[in-house]
Design an enzyme around this catalytic site. Structure first.
Site, PDB file in Angstrom:
ATOM      1  CB  SER A 154      -0.949   0.004   1.204  1.00  0.00           C
ATOM      2  OG  SER A 154      -0.236  -0.060   2.426  1.00  0.00           O
TER       3      SER A 154
ATOM      4  CE  LYS B  29       1.953  -1.043   6.186  1.00  0.00           C
ATOM      5  NZ  LYS B  29       1.514  -1.845   5.000  1.00  0.00           N
ATOM      6  CB  THR B  30       8.123   0.195   3.364  1.00  0.00           C
ATOM      7  OG1 THR B  30       7.736  -0.752   4.370  1.00  0.00           O
ATOM      8  CG2 THR B  30       9.644   0.260   3.304  1.00  0.00           C
ATOM      9  CB  THR B  31       7.138   3.753  -0.613  1.00  0.00           C
ATOM     10  OG1 THR B  31       7.343   2.491  -1.242  1.00  0.00           O
ATOM     11  CG2 THR B  31       7.544   4.870  -1.567  1.00  0.00           C
TER      12      THR B  31
ATOM     13  CD  GLU C 171       4.853  -4.069   9.509  1.00  0.00           C
ATOM     14  OE1 GLU C 171       4.599  -4.626  10.602  1.00  0.00           O
ATOM     15  OE2 GLU C 171       3.979  -3.653   8.747  1.00  0.00           O
TER      16      GLU C 171
END
Length: 228
Positions: free
Chosen positions: A38, A40-42, A157
């Site tokens: 979705s 998030k990490t980006t 995370e």
């Protein structure tokens, strides 16, 4: 205030972030949730200055932030803390960043003592950090980054490798940061762990935001891709 205005980012032909727009208050504790892929990490890596945006603007305290500004203001915490540990003892790891800043040895030691006490690491100060529990290792990484004086902490995370004890160790460190007025973003598939600390929840889907609000509102929405 931290603002992201119309941010676009692509790893290739498709966009990982599509016109992403968000404004959060400094000192807020923000949960990033949503399905894998979705964005998030980006988003966290863009905020950390690790990925260049294709278009859009990031504004902090009314000033456009460059990638260099972001790398100074923000710190990125990986889900595996052992990938960010460099010292052969806890003390050496805490000293590493301070030594790179060129601080005097007396200042370095004072800072180390402060971090050991603040993050409850005194008992393991001489330990090999690579044999610490996951929770203590996370606290060490956060403490080491705290000494570099960032304003924004970005955690990706952080509970994925932790048992219940490790989660409590992590939460203790995050409580310290929140009390100090640091802005915190946590990407997680387990948001309920952080409900006691969070001030807002951001739900992402396909590179955009489809919810931004308080925990009560978020729970009422019953997003199928988030376990609460």
């Amino acid at each position: 205030m931290i603002e992201l205005r119309n941010i676009h980012f692509s790893y290739g032909d498709g966009f990982a972030l599509k016109g992403f727009t968000l404004a959060v208050e400094k000192g807020s504790f923000n949960l990033l949730v949503g399905a894998n892929g979705s964005g998030k990490t980006t988003l966290l890596k863009i905020l950390a200055g690790l990925l260049p945006i294709r278009s859009g603007t990031i504004i902090i305290d009314g000033r456009i932030a460059t990638d260099a500004d972001l790398r100074e203001l923000c710190c990125y915490v990986l889900h595996n803390p052992f990938e960010q540990i460099v010292g052969s003892t806890v003390e050496e790891d805490l000293a590493f960043g301070l030594e790179n800043l060129g601080l005097r040895s007396e200042e370095i030691q004072e800072n180390i003592e402060t971090a050991l006490k603040m993050f409850q690491l005194s008992e393991v100060r001489h330990a090999n950090p690579f044999v610490l529990s996951g929770g203590l290792a996370q606290k060490l990484v956060i403490a080491s980054l705290y000494l570099l004086k960032p304003e924004i902490f970005l955690l990706d995370e952080p509970t994925s490798m932790l048992d219940d004890t490790g989660v409590e160790e992590l939460l203790q460190a995050l409580r310290e940061l929140k009390q100090l007025g640091k802005t915190i973003f946590v990407s997680t598939h387990e948001p309920k762990i952080f409900f006691g600390l969070a001030t807002s929840v951001i739900h992402m889907s396909d590179g955009t935001i489809d919810f931004y609000g308080g925990i009560h509102e978020f729970l009422e929405r019953r997003f199928e891709d988030v376990e609460c």
